[in-house]
Design an enzyme around this catalytic site. Structure first.
Site, PDB file in Angstrom:
ATOM      1  N   GLU A 160       0.843  -1.184   0.000  1.00  0.00           N
ATOM      2  CA  GLU A 160       0.000   0.000   0.000  1.00  0.00           C
ATOM      3  C   GLU A 160       0.884   1.241   0.000  1.00  0.00           C
ATOM      4  O   GLU A 160       2.090   1.164   0.240  1.00  0.00           O
ATOM      5  CB  GLU A 160      -0.937   0.025   1.208  1.00  0.00           C
ATOM      6  CG  GLU A 160      -0.217   0.120   2.545  1.00  0.00           C
ATOM      7  CD  GLU A 160      -1.167   0.104   3.733  1.00  0.00           C
ATOM      8  OE1 GLU A 160      -2.389   0.022   3.525  1.00  0.00           O
ATOM      9  OE2 GLU A 160      -0.683   0.174   4.875  1.00  0.00           O
ATOM     10  N   LYS A 343      -7.250   2.991  -1.134  1.00  0.00           N
ATOM     11  CA  LYS A 343      -6.850   1.778  -1.851  1.00  0.00           C
ATOM     12  C   LYS A 343      -7.397   1.729  -3.267  1.00  0.00           C
ATOM     13  O   LYS A 343      -6.784   1.139  -4.165  1.00  0.00           O
ATOM     14  CB  LYS A 343      -7.306   0.545  -1.076  1.00  0.00           C
ATOM     15  CG  LYS A 343      -6.823   0.483   0.368  1.00  0.00           C
ATOM     16  CD  LYS A 343      -5.306   0.507   0.464  1.00  0.00           C
ATOM     17  CE  LYS A 343      -4.835   0.422   1.895  1.00  0.00           C
ATOM     18  NZ  LYS A 343      -5.036   1.667   2.662  1.00  0.00           N
ATOM     19  N   GLU A 414      -6.734   3.299   6.522  1.00  0.00           N
ATOM     20  CA  GLU A 414      -5.347   3.269   6.961  1.00  0.00           C
ATOM     21  C   GLU A 414      -5.278   2.607   8.333  1.00  0.00           C
ATOM     22  O   GLU A 414      -6.258   2.578   9.072  1.00  0.00           O
ATOM     23  CB  GLU A 414      -4.777   4.689   7.054  1.00  0.00           C
ATOM     24  CG  GLU A 414      -4.764   5.446   5.733  1.00  0.00           C
ATOM     25  CD  GLU A 414      -3.848   4.826   4.707  1.00  0.00           C
ATOM     26  OE1 GLU A 414      -2.877   4.153   5.098  1.00  0.00           O
ATOM     27  OE2 GLU A 414      -4.104   4.999   3.512  1.00  0.00           O
ATOM     28  N   ARG A 496       9.194  -3.692   9.367  1.00  0.00           N
ATOM     29  CA  ARG A 496       8.305  -4.276  10.373  1.00  0.00           C
ATOM     30  C   ARG A 496       8.247  -5.779  10.139  1.00  0.00           C
ATOM     31  O   ARG A 496       8.190  -6.237   8.992  1.00  0.00           O
ATOM     32  CB  ARG A 496       6.899  -3.687  10.286  1.00  0.00           C
ATOM     33  CG  ARG A 496       6.799  -2.249  10.727  1.00  0.00           C
ATOM     34  CD  ARG A 496       5.430  -1.673  10.447  1.00  0.00           C
ATOM     35  NE  ARG A 496       5.177  -1.611   9.010  1.00  0.00           N
ATOM     36  CZ  ARG A 496       4.024  -1.228   8.478  1.00  0.00           C
ATOM     37  NH1 ARG A 496       3.016  -0.897   9.250  1.00  0.00           N
ATOM     38  NH2 ARG A 496       3.876  -1.175   7.168  1.00  0.00           N
TER      39      ARG A 496
END
Length: 540
Positions: A160, A343, A414, A496
């Site tokens: 994204e 999106k 989000e 992450r």
């Protein structure tokens, strides 16, 4: 040209460790993290709120014990594409007609996008007064392992693109510093020792990069015509646990000479502490809550709140957002830039062009240019859920118990915890009116090759196979009226990591952890990737 890293994919990494070694690493990391601000406010699951009524405690942010191996080719690919992405989303935010068409396709099932667009239309009817717009962006990627070639290649495929509240730039830098510290002081002392020169740890300048974008906007705002000192406002959520991530950016801005005042303003307190000057320019004025005689002119509003419906519990909250939008302050982001990050925009931009016709992407980035090819390299397969031929085919895949396991269904949101994965998709769609399905997009799951690591979370060590998501930051300052881009820079990165079986990856949402990159060997052959991207863009 191919380059060989010091860690090969077949290496035993991270090294085998004893229980005593793991405990020692954990204690070292806990002390280093608190001592250096790699921390979050304590969650109530660790210390009950009644035991910490004034919110004075903090705990180390969840983090891996070792930097995770990440293919060099994919890492460099994400870096290479960021400036093109900055240009792309600045251009998208300027194309009101394009955004209006996209919004029209999703608002029947998405009140939040509808209300964001209503803010724009309200301010447009009055007239915008600030042409400059700031983006602190983050493009998120997972590694796609292409096994059709020998050896397999690793490509960065976009999950994204974030245009608002792109977080963890501050903590990402300290995760990198932590692993650098451990490489110099601890890893070589393990029974299965890991010499410092074995790891290849790339530099991470996310704090300086993101703060630099805010400083550039502050300077571009110009002097106050009302005679006030200027300031930067960090717009934040009440009870923010991820406060230290934000503070690192504040402290970096605080190093500027002359001093740039930075204030934190909870979203719920916008109207109480700000006002708009009664003149055509509509400057935003901030009255200091502890010194009402001190009034600042707001040059930049950096939004770390306002990205989800939870920040808008009532009409007063929407009025407050409109209050900011109609002001002369430089917004990061404007409501148009926030809408550009939904999106559906990502899905439309990634639509392959038919035959030799121009792609939709070419409205903003000319086809066959190096920038366009860099973008196509990162696109994955994303489908609409509307009633077009492609959308109807996507609906069949989403409802099919066998096919759906290869996809993720995404709303226009989000933050972590919003997506529906695999086998859960058919049953979820049965709970949504069919007329609202077009407010979702269907993305092919990216399935990165898992690696091994240890995660330290709330004092407990988790061991197993993990997968990582790379975020690449960018800063962009542009003129919404003329299209002139005043700043376009890549601004550091984030890694992450989560357990292999975890579907969501948000750290703040409690799914993932902070990590850093140890580059692993892969052939850096961008020419081959570029050729593949060009063929896809042409509908081959």
């Amino acid at each position: 040209m191919s380059r060989v890293s010091k860690i090969e994919p077949t290496s035993s990494y991270p090294p085998e460790t004893t229980a005593d070694e793991l405990n020692h690493l954990a204690h070292t990391i806990k002390d280093w993290s608190i001592g250096n601000g790699l921390a979050v406010r304590t969650p109530p699951t660790v210390i009950a709120s009644e035991a910490d009524p004034t919110g004075i405690t903090a705990v180390p942010a969840p983090v891996t014990l070792f930097p995770s191996g990440f293919p060099r080719q994919a890492f460099l690919q994400g870096q290479k594409a960021q400036q093109a992405y900055n240009d792309l989303y600045a251009a998208v935010s300027r194309d009101e007609r394009f955004l209006a068409d996209v919004v029209k396709q999703v608002i029947d099932g998405d009140d939040f996008v509808r209300d964001l667009w209503a803010v724009h239309e309200t301010v447009k009817s009055e007239g915008y007064t600030q042409p400059l717009s700031l983006g602190l962006f983050r493009s998120d990627y997972m590694v796609h392992e292409d096994k059709s070639s020998s050896p397999p290649t690793h490509q960065a495929k976009q999950v994204e693109f974030n245009t608002i509240a792109s977080s963890f730039g501050g903590l990402s830098v300290y995760a990198s510093k932590l692993h650098n510290f451990l490489a110099k002081t601890e890893y070589a002392l393990l029974e299965q020792s890991l010499a410092p020169e074995v790891l290849e740890l790339p530099e991470n300048n996310a704090i300086e990069g993101l703060a630099g974008g805010l400083e550039a906007a502050y300077q571009a705002y110009g002097d106050s015509e009302l005679g006030h000192d200027k300031c930067v406002i960090f717009l934040v959520q009440g009870g923010e646990r991820n406060v230290f991530d934000q503070r690192h950016l504040e402290y970096q801005i605080g190093k500027a000479t002359p001093t740039i005042p930075v204030f934190r303003l909870p979203f719920a307190d916008i109207v109480e502490h700000t006002s708009i000057a009664a003149n055509p320019k509509r400057q935003l004025l901030y009255t200091h809550p502890r010194n009402p005689n001190k009034v600042f002119e707001v040059a930049v509003i950096y939004m770390r709140a306002g990205y989800g419906p939870g920040d808008y519990p009532n009409q007063q909250a929407w009025d407050a957002r409109c209050h900011l939008e109609r002001s002369h302050a430089i917004k990061c982001p404007t409501v148009l830039t926030q809408v550009a990050g939904i999106k559906k925009v990502q899905q439309v931009l990634a639509t392959p062009r038919p035959s030799s016709e121009p792609s939709i992407l070419s409205k903003f980035i000319k086809d066959d240019t190096p920038s366009a090819i860099a973008l196509w390299n990162t696109f994955t397969n994303i489908y609409p859920m509307d009633t077009s031929d492609v959308g109807l085919e996507a609906r069949k895949k989403a409802l099919d118990p066998k096919q759906c396991v290869d996809y993720v269904l995404k709303p226009q949101r989000e933050g972590g915890g919003n997506n529906i994965y695999g086998s859960a998709i058919p049953d979820f769609l049965k709970t949504v009116p069919e007329g609202h399905w077009n407010s979702y997009i269907l993305m092919e799951l990216i399935k990165p090759p898992p690696v091994k690591n240890f995660i330290l979370r709330n004092g407990n060590i988790e061991k197993g196979r993990v997968i990582s998501e790379l975020g690449v930051y960018g800063t962009c300052l542009w003129n919404q009226t003329t299209g002139e881009v005043l700043r376009n820079e890549q601004a550091g990165w984030l890694l992450r990591t989560k357990g292999e079986e975890s579907e969501e990856g948000g750290v703040a949402a409690g799914y993932g952890c902070m990590d850093s990159v140890s580059l692993t060997y892969s052939p850096v052959d961008f020419e081959e990737l570029d050729a593949e991207a060009a063929a896809k863009a042409q509908g081959a």
